[in-house]
Enzyme design. Structure first.
Site, PDB file in Angstrom:
ATOM      1  N   CYS A   1       0.850  -1.202   0.000  1.00 14.15           N
ATOM      2  CA  CYS A   1       0.000   0.000   0.000  1.00 14.15           C
ATOM      3  C   CYS A   1       0.877   1.241   0.000  1.00 14.15           C
ATOM      4  O   CYS A   1       1.468   1.568  -1.011  1.00 14.15           O
ATOM      5  CB  CYS A   1      -0.978  -0.009   1.174  1.00 14.15           C
ATOM      6  SG  CYS A   1      -0.241  -0.462   2.755  1.00 14.15           S
ATOM      7  N   SER A   2       0.992   1.927   1.131  1.00  9.82           N
ATOM      8  CA  SER A   2       1.773   3.167   1.138  1.00  9.82           C
ATOM      9  C   SER A   2       2.336   3.456   2.527  1.00  9.82           C
ATOM     10  O   SER A   2       2.427   4.606   2.924  1.00  9.82           O
ATOM     11  CB  SER A   2       0.903   4.328   0.662  1.00  9.82           C
ATOM     12  OG  SER A   2      -0.294   4.377   1.424  1.00  9.82           O
TER      13      SER A   2
END
Lengths: 50, 181
Positions: free
Chosen positions: B84-85
């Site tokens: 994801c991040s």
């Protein structure tokens, strides 16, 4: 994890495009970046607004 | 959401303002500069980054485990989150858009040199590249190599050389001649 979120090693997405002088929040005109970003940041980050 | 009373716009504004004005890569730059000038701090940082940055008055709330990794002539480190991040918000602020983009997340673990090329960065063939994949609990920051020609500089002057990308591993710190660019 084996699914669409696990992008490591996946082919075909092209080049990374770094943005020079990237703003903290995008959407300077209509402010969507500040509004959306603020809502995304809100959970668990109340302490930072104090 | 506002009409239903789920969010308070004033509270959101204060969070946004914190990330616009107070929380950003200048915090990580202070940590890096200190590590460049204070060997004991550098050792402590590499051993336990959470504990070391707490001494500087910096807390690590996002993810409960911060790990600092040192670049050397032999090994260059890069940070990614393939799922994801995940990102060390407390020391680097808001993440750049490219960090959560599909090209960066997919290629960094497979072909990091080509990703560095997208950033205009070339490393010697003899330098190994080590990629660190972040998780919800563990976040990484790169301790870049101190630029040459900075002997005797104080922490404040050194911190101005430390770029956000150099702490992600997708850039070098500025050289002394680039200070005003």
């Amino acid at each position: 994890m084996n699914g669409i979120h696990d992008m490591g090693g996946t082919d075909g997405f092209g080049k990374v495009e770094p943005e020079a002088n990237e703003p903290t929040f995008h959407g300077a005109g209509c402010g969507w970046g500040r509004v959306g970003g603020g809502q995304g940041l809100a959970p668990g980050r109340g302490a930072e607004s104090r | 959401l506002t009409e239903k009373g789920y969010v308070d716009p004033a509270a959101l504004d204060r969070i946004v303002e914190a990330y616009e004005t107070r929380i950003g890569p200048h915090i990580g730059a202070r940590v890096v500069a200190k590590a460049w000038t204070d060997l004991a701090f550098k050792k402590a940082l590499l051993e336990d980054a959470n504990k070391a940055i707490a001494v500087l008055g910096i807390s690590n709330r996002v993810g409960n485990h911060l790990v600092a990794i040192e670049n050397t002539p032999a090994t260059h480190n890069m940070v990614v989150c393939t799922l994801c991040s995940c990102y060390p918000w407390d020391v680097l602020g808001l993440l750049p858009i490219w960090y959560k983009s599909a090209p960066y997340r997919s290629r960094t673990v497979k072909d990091p040199r080509s990703v560095l090329a997208d950033f205009g960065m070339t490393l010697p063939a003899s330098t190994n590249i080590r990629v660190w994949d972040s998780t919800a609990e563990t976040r990484f920051m790169v301790l870049p190599m101190r630029p040459e020609g900075t002997d005797g500089w104080d922490d404040e002057k050194l911190a101005a050389l430390v770029t956000r990308d150099s702490m992600i591993g997708t850039g070098f710190p500025k050289r002394p001649g680039e200070l005003n660019q």
